[in-house]
Design an enzyme around this catalytic site. Structure first.
Site, PDB file in Angstrom:
ATOM      1  N   GLY A 181      -1.268  34.564 -30.501  1.00  0.00           N
ATOM      2  CA  GLY A 181      -1.991  33.392 -29.891  1.00  0.00           C
ATOM      3  C   GLY A 181      -0.864  32.394 -29.605  1.00  0.00           C
ATOM      4  O   GLY A 181       0.499  32.737 -29.670  1.00  0.00           O
ATOM      5  N   SER A 182      -1.012  31.296 -29.440  1.00  0.00           N
ATOM      6  CA  SER A 182      -2.120  30.732 -28.585  1.00  0.00           C
ATOM      7  C   SER A 182      -2.073  31.116 -26.922  1.00  0.00           C
ATOM      8  O   SER A 182      -1.082  31.513 -26.854  1.00  0.00           O
ATOM      9  CB  SER A 182      -1.711  29.072 -28.899  1.00  0.00           C
ATOM     10  OG  SER A 182      -1.873  28.380 -27.682  1.00  0.00           O
ATOM     11  N   SER A 183      -3.091  30.599 -26.487  1.00  0.00           N
ATOM     12  CA  SER A 183      -3.368  31.060 -25.121  1.00  0.00           C
ATOM     13  C   SER A 183      -2.192  30.342 -24.287  1.00  0.00           C
ATOM     14  O   SER A 183      -1.952  30.635 -23.168  1.00  0.00           O
ATOM     15  CB  SER A 183      -4.774  30.439 -24.551  1.00  0.00           C
ATOM     16  OG  SER A 183      -4.864  29.146 -24.873  1.00  0.00           O
ATOM     17  N   SER A 184      -1.726  29.113 -24.772  1.00  0.00           N
ATOM     18  CA  SER A 184      -0.668  28.621 -24.018  1.00  0.00           C
ATOM     19  C   SER A 184       0.602  29.505 -23.901  1.00  0.00           C
ATOM     20  O   SER A 184       1.641  29.218 -23.135  1.00  0.00           O
ATOM     21  CB  SER A 184      -0.288  27.195 -24.692  1.00  0.00           C
ATOM     22  OG  SER A 184      -1.428  26.568 -24.552  1.00  0.00           O
ATOM     23  N   SER A 185       0.829  30.519 -24.663  1.00  0.00           N
ATOM     24  CA  SER A 185       1.900  31.288 -24.735  1.00  0.00           C
ATOM     25  C   SER A 185       2.255  32.036 -23.358  1.00  0.00           C
ATOM     26  O   SER A 185       3.261  32.168 -22.965  1.00  0.00           O
ATOM     27  CB  SER A 185       1.515  32.588 -25.665  1.00  0.00           C
ATOM     28  OG  SER A 185       1.760  32.265 -26.934  1.00  0.00           O
TER      29      SER A 185
END
Length: 157
Positions: free
Chosen positions: A70-74
């Site tokens: 994660g994070s989805s911002s990856s």
């Protein structure tokens, strides 16, 4: 070191999350890596102080790990690294990772740059080995590398 003629090339099949071809030196981690806060998109350096790969650079390598973290911002950091040319040449993971897949797909769609993402058995791959990612006649991923055990036994000439 010169490898003997009988050096064994290992070939494994895998499933593409994003199809493509790539070649590069393996950078292998037993721990997942997050691109968000873990990789500097400007340089490709690993900046996560809790990751064993701290200070290593992923640019142009075949990144090998169990999965992303994660994070989805990856996904946005990966897409930006692909755009800048600081991303891995390809990524091999043991488990599907939708976040990494989104980053690679977005980069291909927006920038026309492909970075293959392959789910396969990564056991036995060692950092520094040359990895080749290809596509077989059925559209499945083919991963080739020199067996490290055989290469280690090669005579130095």
């Amino acid at each position: 070191m010169t490898l003997p003629v009988e050096t064994e090339v290992v070939e494994r099949s895998g499933t593409f999350q994003l199809a493509g071809t790539a070649e590069g030196q393996a950078l292998v981690f037993s721990q997942p890596l997050s691109f968000w806060g873990g990789v500097d998109a400007e340089t490709g350096d690993i900046i996560d102080h809790s990751h064993p790969g701290l200070s290593q650079n992923v640019a142009g390598k075949i990144l090998v790990m169990p999965s992303g973290r994660g994070s989805s911002s990856s996904s946005s950091v990966l897409a930006e690294a692909i755009r800048r040319g600081t991303a891995p040449a390809g990524i091999l993971i043991e488990r599907q990772d939708p976040i990494l897949a989104v980053g690679a797909i977005v980069a291909e769609f927006l920038y026309g740059i492909s970075m293959p993402l392959v789910v396969c058995d990564v056991a036995g791959i060692v950092s520094g080995e040359r990895i080749f990612i290809g596509v077989d006649e059925d559209g499945k991923a083919i991963v080739r590398f020199v067996d490290a055990a055989v290469a280690e036994g090669a005579a130095v000439q």
